[in-house]
Each structure stands twice: as C-alpha cells, then as structure tokens.
Design a protein around this motif. Structure first.
Motif, PDB file in Angstrom:
ATOM      1  N   GLU A   1       5.137   0.870  13.654  1.00  8.49           N
ATOM      2  CA  GLU A   1       4.202  -0.141  13.159  1.00  8.49           C
ATOM      3  C   GLU A   1       2.885   0.475  12.687  1.00  8.49           C
ATOM      4  N   TYR A   2       2.665   1.760  13.010  1.00  6.83           N
ATOM      5  CA  TYR A   2       1.484   2.433  12.473  1.00  6.83           C
ATOM      6  C   TYR A   2       1.806   3.777  11.829  1.00  6.83           C
ATOM      7  N   SER A   3       3.041   4.256  11.989  1.00  8.83           N
ATOM      8  CA  SER A   3       3.363   5.581  11.436  1.00  8.83           C
ATOM      9  C   SER A   3       4.139   5.512  10.130  1.00  8.83           C
ATOM     10  N   TRP A   4       4.800   4.390   9.858  1.00  8.33           N
ATOM     11  CA  TRP A   4       5.509   4.251   8.582  1.00  8.33           C
ATOM     12  C   TRP A   4       4.528   3.893   7.466  1.00  8.33           C
ATOM     13  N   SER A   5       4.877   4.272   6.248  1.00  6.72           N
ATOM     14  CA  SER A   5       4.043   3.942   5.085  1.00  6.72           C
ATOM     15  C   SER A   5       4.245   2.480   4.699  1.00  6.72           C
ATOM     16  N   GLU A   6       3.300   1.949   3.941  1.00  3.54           N
ATOM     17  CA  GLU A   6       3.419   0.579   3.458  1.00  3.54           C
ATOM     18  C   GLU A   6       4.633   0.426   2.543  1.00  3.54           C
ATOM     19  N   THR A   7       4.898   1.459   1.762  1.00  3.39           N
ATOM     20  CA  THR A   7       6.056   1.423   0.857  1.00  3.39           C
ATOM     21  C   THR A   7       7.355   1.332   1.642  1.00  3.39           C
ATOM     22  N   LYS A   8       7.465   2.140   2.676  1.00  4.25           N
ATOM     23  CA  LYS A   8       8.677   2.112   3.486  1.00  4.25           C
ATOM     24  C   LYS A   8       8.807   0.784   4.216  1.00  4.25           C
ATOM     25  N   ALA A   9       7.694   0.256   4.693  1.00  2.00           N
ATOM     26  CA  ALA A   9       7.712  -1.039   5.379  1.00  2.00           C
ATOM     27  C   ALA A   9       8.196  -2.143   4.443  1.00  2.00           C
ATOM     28  N   GLU A  10       7.729  -2.110   3.198  1.00  2.00           N
ATOM     29  CA  GLU A  10       8.145  -3.138   2.247  1.00  2.00           C
ATOM     30  C   GLU A  10       9.635  -3.025   1.953  1.00  2.00           C
ATOM     31  N   GLU A  11      10.137  -1.813   1.823  1.00  2.00           N
ATOM     32  CA  GLU A  11      11.564  -1.605   1.567  1.00  2.00           C
ATOM     33  C   GLU A  11      12.413  -2.108   2.737  1.00  2.00           C
ATOM     34  N   GLU A  12      11.960  -1.845   3.947  1.00  2.00           N
ATOM     35  CA  GLU A  12      12.749  -2.151   5.144  1.00  2.00           C
ATOM     36  C   GLU A  12      12.583  -3.597   5.596  1.00  2.00           C
ATOM     37  N   PHE A  13      11.340  -4.104   5.568  1.00  2.00           N
ATOM     38  CA  PHE A  13      11.044  -5.402   6.187  1.00  2.00           C
ATOM     39  C   PHE A  13      10.564  -6.465   5.198  1.00  2.00           C
ATOM     40  N   GLY A  14      10.406  -6.092   3.933  1.00  2.00           N
ATOM     41  CA  GLY A  14      10.047  -7.070   2.913  1.00  2.00           C
ATOM     42  C   GLY A  14       8.562  -7.328   2.766  1.00  2.00           C
TER      43      GLY A  14
END
Length: 607
Positions: free
Chosen positions: A460-473
């Motif tokens: 929740e703090y180590s992933w990038s925003e781009t990766k978060a959007e890909e994974e969680f929308g």
C-alpha cells in the motif's frame, strides 16, 4: 514423486505416553502446500471446539514450508501454530534461523505435539528419529542458558534448538519460543503452550537428507536468478547493513508510527533511536539459512558497564519498547529487547502491556494498590525492566499484565478497556491505524489478531501508482490516507503472506525487497528448483483456501468477540478524518467480497 518425497515426513510426538512415531505426509493436505497451510489444515480437522489452550489436548505444530531447508534462497522459515492462550483463537508464529532447515535435513516436514509430559523434558531429533531427554536441570534457566547447556551436554555446538525461558515455564500468555539469541517465534504465546506441556526445548542435530538440492543446470540457474533479483533490489544494501531497525526514522517521517500507547502519532526526536547509528557498534553480522540479506547483527554498546554482546533489535521492538512506551534511550531499548529474548517473552505484547499501564497511570485510572512503588511515568526504563521481571515471576502489577491487555483491562476495570489496544486479544504492532488505512483494515481481519506481520500490507506504500491502477483499478490504492480499493489490497496482502509462510521463505526478500506480491519470481524459483509446474493462480487459490480455513477455525473456537473490528479509540467521529465507522465498514465489506465470503465475513465450508 509421491507426497512423502515432495513434502517429507510427519513426526508425531505424544508427550503423555512418551512416544514418537514417523508417518507420511497426508495426500489430503497437499493442496495446502506446507508450513502455515499444513498447520491450519491439521488443526481444523483434529482439534475439537472448547479445547483449553493450556490443556494437554491442545496440539502444537511446528512445520517447514515447501521450500524450507532446500537450495532456495532465504528458505529458513518454520511456522508454529496451536490454539492461543492469549487470544483463544488461532495461535500463529514464524521463526527463522536454522532450526527449520535442520529439521528438513532429518526428512521431517512437521512436528505434531500432543499431551503433557509428567516431568520436564526436551525432544532430541536426529536422522535416526526422536527421543526424550530429562530437562529437570534446565528448569528456571533462561532461553539462552538452556541452549548453551544442551549444546555443552551433547558436546555439539552445531545443534539448533527451539527453547522456552522462564516466561514459557510460567505460562505467560505471550511467551515466545527462542532459537539462538536473535530468532523468536514471539506472537500469540506459543512458548506458553510448550511450557504447559512440560517441553523445555526441541533440539535438532543436522541430518543428511537433501531437500530440493540444486544439482542440474536448470536448478542452479533458478537459484542464481532469484539471488540476483534480491541483490539488485533498490533496498538490498540498506537492509543488509542496517536491518529492520534502519527503518525506524522512515516510519516516523512517513507519519505512521504509534507512540505512547497510540495516544500520539510519531515522536519529535527520532534521531535518538534511529537504528542506523548502531552500524558503528556491530561486532558480527549474520543471518538465516541460505539468506543473502544477512540482516542480523551482534552489538557492543557504548557506555555500557559490561563486555556482553547484544543482538540488534528489529524494527518492531525498537518502536514498541521505544516510542510506544515513551522511551527514547536506544541503549535501554536494546537491553530490554535482549532481556525479553532471554526470558522468552514477546517484545510486542510485553511493550504493549507496559504502555497500557503507563497510559492508565497518566490518566489516573490505575488503582494505587497495583502501582505500589512503581514510577510508571512514560519512558522509565528501570520501571519497564521491573515490570518485565514481575510478569515472569507473577508478582505485583506484572501478575495482571502477563495475561495481556484485554484480560488485564477486564480485571482493572474503571474504564481501562477503552485504552486496551488489541484486536481479538492480540496487542497491535508499530503502525498507528488512524494513519494508514490498509494496515488498519489488515489489523482488523488478521487471523491471529491485531498484527502487521501476519498481513504485511507493505504494497500500500511500496507499489507505484501505475502498478496500483493496473492491479486494483485506481491509483488511490497506494494512497495510505485513502480507503479506495483497500479491501482488494488487503486480500492481495493476506493471501500472498499466507503463501510465503506456506513456502517457508522469508518475507524480507520477497515482500520488502522484491515487493513480489504477485509471486512471479517465486513461481519461477519453485518450478525451476522442484520440477513442479505451479502457476500464480494455483498459489493464490491455495492462499484463499488457507485463509478461509483459518477464519472457520477461529469461528469454531472463539469464546470472546472475534468480530473483524478495531478498538473504538481509533474510530474517529470527525468526518474530516478517514477512519470513521462508515469508511471502515466500506473497506471491510470490500475485503469480504474480494475473498468470496458473506457480508458477516463467514467463508463457505470447505468441500
């Protein structure tokens, strides 16, 4: 290959009858991988409801993961489960070092312990099997002395030992199991279960069995590639040099560190306890079996009136014994951490009950007869040491605190429960739930009670925003102040964490360094080393099955409230703040939905 060849044997130990027997790994448990997964499968099918956690009928399991003791990097972990005497639900703890690998070298995947010995014993395991040895002379010896004395009596310094100290003998509800001086299975009181069974130690002599050795070019390549990924990670050098203690200042600066029994967030003078300054005190660095990180260290402290070496504390003990208790003297924190290890008690719960007492003292809730001559002002290291000994000896205020904050608050009364920080009876770890939404939800749904490491939601703090959007929308998934997608984030964290514990590898390289919550690297390692053909989908399906079984186990055994909720002190009434009841419920229902559970958080029964 059959199950026994893949997974090893089970060592069944009946302390009441003084019998040990080997059996094959059961086919029905194969889908649960090993380690944590095997343990809950076994407990769910063999431990009846209404079992007393400190009765002979409780079952104590110590299990290797699928890769423990293999050629896989960082494959040291041993998972320990029983019914917890602290929480009354699933007791769960995990330990590194070398004990798990040595157990594998005897071709044993799991030790299943039932009954109670009539006299104190220790269990001795080697490649020929297992036997009991008298431990009467080890009673009241601390966990470090116990290990030294056993090694001396067997004339073998290379033995790996899992031992309890006076804390376990006294059946303190949060007693730990120690291996060496700096490896602890601390949480949920597994040491007190050992103590209740009159089992002082488990001693393992290295055998000759090779578990998934890297022999072929393919196997060697898989291992080399995984080590290379770890070493290339951006934080490898930092973690290797400073260990978990090096991140204390980061947690404070990031605004997520609880202090003074969570009545505050952060401290002003964090430089006083910044673990990075200990680099100059290191006399020896070390680590666990086959781990390239080597994040452990022995220290010689400045200004201490002793030549004794101390082990460097990890991230959690520094914050829990430090800011949580208002203590800003790093040397004193190190001394107290090492004392807890020597006595065999969990540093997190120990620090939490002390912080609870200090908080009640400041608020004038603690009765005078319990205070006695104690100065319970914040940061009083001498009082903290006194309370630790009182807990182990069952005296004074310590006699109540050693039961954990939930029970202690019930006994003290006068509104004390409003300041008892726990979930399901387990005291919380370092992060303040009002400061970080995913971890707040993780505390609430963790199967062993309020604990960060059982969920490990660092994505929740180590992933990038781009990766978060890909994974969680949504990019908000990695905004720690936002509640958006946190149910999905915590499902990912929970299931990944379970799989790592079931594989028997360490979370530091997997989750902290590689940030590998999709387990791509680990799938390549498993398939390359073992010859299996598993996919991410296979692993996450297993993780979900294990999570469901842990929840169903807790529902069966719970005597107290086991709702997935946070202490009311964290549910803010100010609607400008994120952690209000409505927002928490939104995250919780999203988590249940992601897991495939009903709106009350009840999973379907296993097929």
């Amino acid at each position: 290959m059959n199950s026994a060849e893949y997974f090893g044997q089970l060592l069944n130990v009946n302390l009441s009858s003084s019998q040990c027997a080997l059996s094959a790994f059961p086919e029905a448990a194969v889908d649960y991988i090993g380690g944590r997964g095997f343990n809950i499968w076994y407990l769910y099918h063999h431990l009846p409801a209404k079992t007393d956690p400190l009765a002979p009928e409780n079952i104590l399991l110590l299990s290797c993961g699928l890769l423990t003791g293999s050629s896989a990097p960082a494959s040291a972990r041993l998972h320990i489960n029983a019914l917890s005497p602290l929480t009354g639900i699933l007791g769960s703890s995990n330990i590194g070092g070398y004990a798990g690998a040595w157990l594998r070298s005897c071709n044993i995947a799991s030790i299943i312990i039932t009954g109670k010995s009539q006299k104190p014993v220790y269990l001795y395991i080697d490649s020929n099997g297992a036997r009991f040895e008298d431990a009467s002379h080890l009673l009241e010896r601390d966990a470090f002395e116990t290990q030294d004395m056993i090694k001396h009596s067997h004339k073998n310094k290379k033995l790996k030992i899992l031992a309890i100290g006076p804390g376990g003998e006294s059946k303190i509800r949060f007693a730990a199991i120690m291996s060496g001086r700096d490896h602890a299975a601390g949480r949920t009181g597994m040491g007190s279960v050992m103590g209740s069974k009159n089992l002082k130690a488990i001693v393992i002599s290295r055998g000759s069995h090779k578990h998934f050795p890297a022999v072929t070019p393919l196997q060697k390549g898989a291992v080399k590639a995984y080590v290379s990924e770890i070493r290339k990670s951006s934080e490898f050098n930092f973690f290797s040099k400073y260990g978990g203690a090096g991140y204390v200042k980061w947690a404070n600066d990031f605004g997520i560190m609880g202090s003074k029994n969570y009545s505050e967030i952060g401290v002003k003078h964090i430089e006083k306890i910044d673990g990075r300054q200990l680099d100059k005190n290191i006399v020896r660095s070390s680590g666990c079996f086959r781990c390239p990180v080597q994040c452990k260290a022995d220290l010689q402290l400045d200004g201490m009136d002793t030549d004794e070496f101390f082990t460097r504390p990890e991230f959690e003990p520094v914050i829990n014994l430090g800011p949580k208790c208002g203590l800003d003297d790093l040397n004193q924190i190190i001394k107290l951490d090492n004392l807890c290890g020597r006595l065999g008690i969990d540093t997190t719960s120990t620090a939490s009950v002390i912080a609870f007492a200090m908080d009640l003292f400041e608020k004038k809730i603690l009765p005078a007869y319990l205070i006695g001559d104690l100065d319970l002002s914040w940061g009083n290291a001498a009082t903290m040491e006194k309370l630790i000994y009182q807990m182990v000896e069952g005296k004074g205020l310590g006699k109540i605190l050693c039961l954990g904050v939930r029970k202690a608050a019930e006994i003290i009364g006068n509104g004390a429960s409003q300041h008892a920080v726990h979930v399901k009876g387990l005291e919380l770890t370092a992060y303040h739930p009002m400061a970080i939404m995913g971890t707040a939800l993780g505390y609430a749904v963790s199967s062993r009670g309020g604990d960060y490491n059982n969920v490990y939601a660092s994505l929740e703090y180590s992933w990038s925003e781009t990766k978060a959007e890909e994974e969680f929308g949504t990019r908000e998934a990695v905004n720690i102040k936002s509640i958006l997608a946190k149910g999905k984030v915590i499902k990912k964290a929970v299931t990944t964490n379970i799989i790592v514990d079931s594989l028997g590898i360490c979370k530091v390289p997997v989750l902290s360094l590689l940030k590998s919550f999709n387990l791509e690297n680990e799938v390549r390692l498993i398939n390359g080393l073992t010859g299996l053909n598993v996919s991410n989908i296979n692993l996450f399906e297993a993780g979900e099955k294990i999570a469901a079984l842990e929840k169903l186990f807790n529902i069966r055994h719970a005597k107290d409230d086991i709702e997935d909720k946070l202490p009311q002190m964290f549910i803010n009434q100010d609607r400008n703040q994120k952690l209000i009841q409505q927002n928490f419920e939104t995250m919780l229902q999203e988590y249940y939905n992601a897991m495939g559970w009903d709106e009350k958080g009840i999973p379907p029964e296993p097929a």
